[in-house]
Design a protein around this motif. Structure first.
Motif, PDB file in Angstrom:
ATOM      1  N   VAL A   1      71.579 135.365  74.851  1.00  0.00           N
ATOM      2  CA  VAL A   1      72.162 136.388  75.721  1.00  0.00           C
ATOM      3  C   VAL A   1      72.753 135.745  76.977  1.00  0.00           C
ATOM      4  O   VAL A   1      73.884 136.024  77.366  1.00  0.00           O
ATOM      5  N   GLY A   2      71.966 134.856  77.614  1.00  0.00           N
ATOM      6  CA  GLY A   2      72.435 134.213  78.836  1.00  0.00           C
ATOM      7  C   GLY A   2      73.621 133.298  78.607  1.00  0.00           C
ATOM      8  O   GLY A   2      74.613 133.342  79.346  1.00  0.00           O
ATOM      9  N   LEU A   3      73.532 132.459  77.566  1.00  0.00           N
ATOM     10  CA  LEU A   3      74.606 131.500  77.305  1.00  0.00           C
ATOM     11  C   LEU A   3      75.894 132.194  76.879  1.00  0.00           C
ATOM     12  O   LEU A   3      76.986 131.821  77.303  1.00  0.00           O
ATOM     13  N   MET A   4      75.772 133.217  76.036  1.00  0.00           N
ATOM     14  CA  MET A   4      76.963 133.928  75.569  1.00  0.00           C
ATOM     15  C   MET A   4      77.655 134.661  76.710  1.00  0.00           C
ATOM     16  O   MET A   4      78.882 134.663  76.809  1.00  0.00           O
ATOM     17  N   THR A   5      76.855 135.277  77.581  1.00  0.00           N
ATOM     18  CA  THR A   5      77.453 135.994  78.715  1.00  0.00           C
ATOM     19  C   THR A   5      78.254 135.038  79.592  1.00  0.00           C
ATOM     20  O   THR A   5      79.392 135.330  79.981  1.00  0.00           O
ATOM     21  N   GLY A   6      77.664 133.882  79.894  1.00  0.00           N
ATOM     22  CA  GLY A   6      78.365 132.901  80.705  1.00  0.00           C
ATOM     23  C   GLY A   6      79.620 132.382  80.044  1.00  0.00           C
ATOM     24  O   GLY A   6      80.668 132.236  80.692  1.00  0.00           O
ATOM     25  N   ALA A   7      79.540 132.097  78.740  1.00  0.00           N
ATOM     26  CA  ALA A   7      80.697 131.558  78.022  1.00  0.00           C
ATOM     27  C   ALA A   7      81.839 132.561  77.955  1.00  0.00           C
ATOM     28  O   ALA A   7      83.014 132.210  78.138  1.00  0.00           O
ATOM     29  N   VAL A   8      81.506 133.832  77.688  1.00  0.00           N
ATOM     30  CA  VAL A   8      82.547 134.870  77.617  1.00  0.00           C
ATOM     31  C   VAL A   8      83.206 135.050  78.980  1.00  0.00           C
ATOM     32  O   VAL A   8      84.430 135.177  79.088  1.00  0.00           O
ATOM     33  N   LEU A   9      82.394 135.060  80.030  1.00  0.00           N
ATOM     34  CA  LEU A   9      82.953 135.167  81.384  1.00  0.00           C
ATOM     35  C   LEU A   9      83.856 133.979  81.691  1.00  0.00           C
ATOM     36  O   LEU A   9      84.906 134.136  82.339  1.00  0.00           O
ATOM     37  N   ASN A  10      83.466 132.819  81.219  1.00  0.00           N
ATOM     38  CA  ASN A  10      84.263 131.618  81.458  1.00  0.00           C
ATOM     39  C   ASN A  10      85.617 131.704  80.774  1.00  0.00           C
ATOM     40  O   ASN A  10      86.657 131.376  81.360  1.00  0.00           O
ATOM     41  N   MET A  11      85.603 132.139  79.515  1.00  0.00           N
ATOM     42  CA  MET A  11      86.867 132.259  78.778  1.00  0.00           C
ATOM     43  C   MET A  11      87.779 133.298  79.408  1.00  0.00           C
ATOM     44  O   MET A  11      89.000 133.130  79.447  1.00  0.00           O
ATOM     45  N   ALA A  12      87.185 134.385  79.915  1.00  0.00           N
ATOM     46  CA  ALA A  12      87.990 135.415  80.569  1.00  0.00           C
ATOM     47  C   ALA A  12      88.478 134.950  81.932  1.00  0.00           C
ATOM     48  O   ALA A  12      89.593 135.295  82.363  1.00  0.00           O
ATOM     49  N   GLY A  13      87.655 134.154  82.606  1.00  0.00           N
ATOM     50  CA  GLY A  13      88.015 133.715  83.950  1.00  0.00           C
ATOM     51  C   GLY A  13      89.096 132.663  83.982  1.00  0.00           C
ATOM     52  O   GLY A  13      89.874 132.595  84.949  1.00  0.00           O
ATOM     53  N   ASP A  14      89.169 131.822  82.953  1.00  0.00           N
ATOM     54  CA  ASP A  14      90.163 130.739  82.934  1.00  0.00           C
ATOM     55  C   ASP A  14      91.594 131.243  83.133  1.00  0.00           C
ATOM     56  O   ASP A  14      92.286 130.801  84.059  1.00  0.00           O
TER      57      ASP A  14
END
Length: 460
Positions: A177-190
């Motif tokens: 849950v934690g890792l996926m949330t961070g990764a999705v936010l990262n992809m959206a933030g780029d």
């Protein structure tokens, strides 16, 4: 009432880890790890593709910073796998207090180490970027990117530590849950920060830092909200003795060595490639990310095996360890073979997805094919390293980590690059993988020869 509820929960988890059929248990524990790794690696690939739009030098900067991030990962994994292996064996022996003390000590140690790396990195930023293998044209991009990574260093390191604790407890789904949330936010933030707000490569670094902070908050919340067997607190950390800290670091040292050598080899690889220009640095960086993505599913299977090996070793269920090792190695091998077919079939197309530069594609294609052909030897090597570390066999785990990630690769790289130039650089990784197989086989055979054939009787 709450006491008996807690006891029931502990016994239920014990039965799950020691009585569930091995194949089903490993696959159940592997799925969250696989999903987490795939999402994280997809982010890495997407990040590489976005940065690649800024030019070949910017693309090369990703490979340079990747070497530094491996250092943070090294300490995160050292404390995570060191304390994780011990806490899992403690839970197998039904000693939750010992497990919580090691988890707390490992977490706070990881935070402090990340903070120390952050301070040192910011003070000597210019020198570090060049030491990591930057060229003069790559350095400005690398400095901008790495600054934000340094700010987030304590959270990046300790997030990896927390995720390892969850895996070793057999609760990888919470870490997912934690890792996926961070990764999705990262992809959206780029795209938003890089192109929407016109921050360029600074946007990529800022996106990574913010997403890591969010992941850290979510992962820590799992331990503070009572959803785990172990509890992280200052009170539990205060119970840590110098011997406990030594055991954590000694058990996790193979991870530190493995990741540290990965960082060193990345730096050496960048330095050797820099002789042939930014295109060579960018190409080998892209190849490394593609290979790691292809191997991530097999690593996820191995991560599902780790808590099974540690917990059952602590519980004296040795036959389950043997079955688990065979299942892990064979399953991972099948997955890797399928991935290799895809990589060998479309190497140039895959490289072009990240950087549409003819020279980058030319260099990357040959390197990708060679590494793909050698990758099938990795699953049994990976399973053996994870087995040894999970069961506390520090010397064997350290030996294998050093051999595969450094002692064979570094000489291969230096010798082949001097003899065959760029082609030798492309061939170094496959050669080192093949050389590590006989040593790994001998160490694995020695472990199983000493492992008791009969399980310990469970006390009433």
């Amino acid at each position: 009432m709450s006491f008996f509820g807690k006891q029931k929960k502990t016994v239920s988890h014990y039965d799950k880890m020691t009585k569930t059929p091995i194949s089903r248990l490993i696959l159940t524990l592997s799925v969250p790890s696989i999903i987490s790794m795939l999402i994280t690696n997809i982010y890495n690939l997407v990040d590489t593709a976005f940065v690649g739009q800024l030019g070949t030098s910017a693309s090369g900067a990703v490979g340079v910073v990747f070497g530094f991030m491996a250092i943070l990962q090294a300490f995160g994994f050292m404390f995570g796998q060191g304390a994780g292996s011990i806490l899992s064996r403690a839970l197998g022996a039904k000693d939750t207090q010992r497990a919580s003390a090691h988890a707390s000590a490992g977490f706070f140690s990881s935070m402090l180490m990340g903070a120390l790396i952050s301070v040192i990195g910011i003070i000597w930023l210019d020198n570090i970027v060049m030491l990591l293998g930057s060229t003069v044209t790559i350095a400005p991009f690398a400095k901008t990117y790495i600054f934000y990574i340094l700010l987030a260093a304590p959270f990046m390191s300790s997030s990896l530590t927390l995720n390892n604790f969850l895996r070793y407890e057999g609760k990888a789904s919470l870490g997912m849950v934690g890792l996926m949330t961070g990764a999705v936010l990262n992809m959206a933030g780029d795209p938003v920060l890089m192109f929407g707000l016109h921050l360029g490569i600074a946007g990529a670094g800022l996106s990574t830092a913010l997403s890591q902070l969010v992941s850290w908050c979510i992962l820590l919340r799992m331990f503070l909200s009572g959803r785990t067997e172990t509890k992280i607190s200052f009170k539990n950390a205060a119970k840590a003795t110098p011997l406990m800290l030594f055991n954590i670091m000694a058990t996790g040292f193979p991870s530190l060595l493995r990741q540290g050598l990965n960082s060193l080899t990345t730096v050496l690889l960048n330095a050797q490639c820099a002789v042939y220009g930014d295109a060579a640095v960018a190409a080998m960086s892209i190849v490394a990310r593609i290979i790691f993505f292809a191997f991530s599913i097999a690593i996820g299977i191995g991560q599902g095996f780790q808590p099974v090996a540690a917990f059952n070793y602590g519980a004296g269920r040795y036959t389950r360890i043997r079955k688990g090792f065979r299942f892990t190695a064979l399953t991972a091998e099948g997955i890797i073979l399928l991935g290799c077919v895809i990589l060998v079939s479309f190497p140039g197309l895959l490289i072009a997805l990240f950087r549409d530069d003819p020279r980058v594609i030319e260099i990357g294609t040959r390197a990708l094919v060679l590494q793909a052909l050698a990758t099938p030897v990795l699953p049994p090597c990976m399973a053996t390293e994870m087995l040894l570390q999970s069961t506390g066999k520090r010397l064997g785990a350290t030996l294998l980590s050093a051999i595969r990630n450094g002692l064979f690769f570094i000489p291969s790289l230096l010798i082949l690059s001097s003899i065959r130039g760029l082609e030798g650089i492309q061939e170094a990784q496959p050669v080192s993988l093949l050389l590590s197989v006989p040593v790994t086989a001998a160490v694995a055979a020695g472990f199983f020869k000493k492992l008791p054939k009969d399980d310990l009787r469970e006390e009433a």
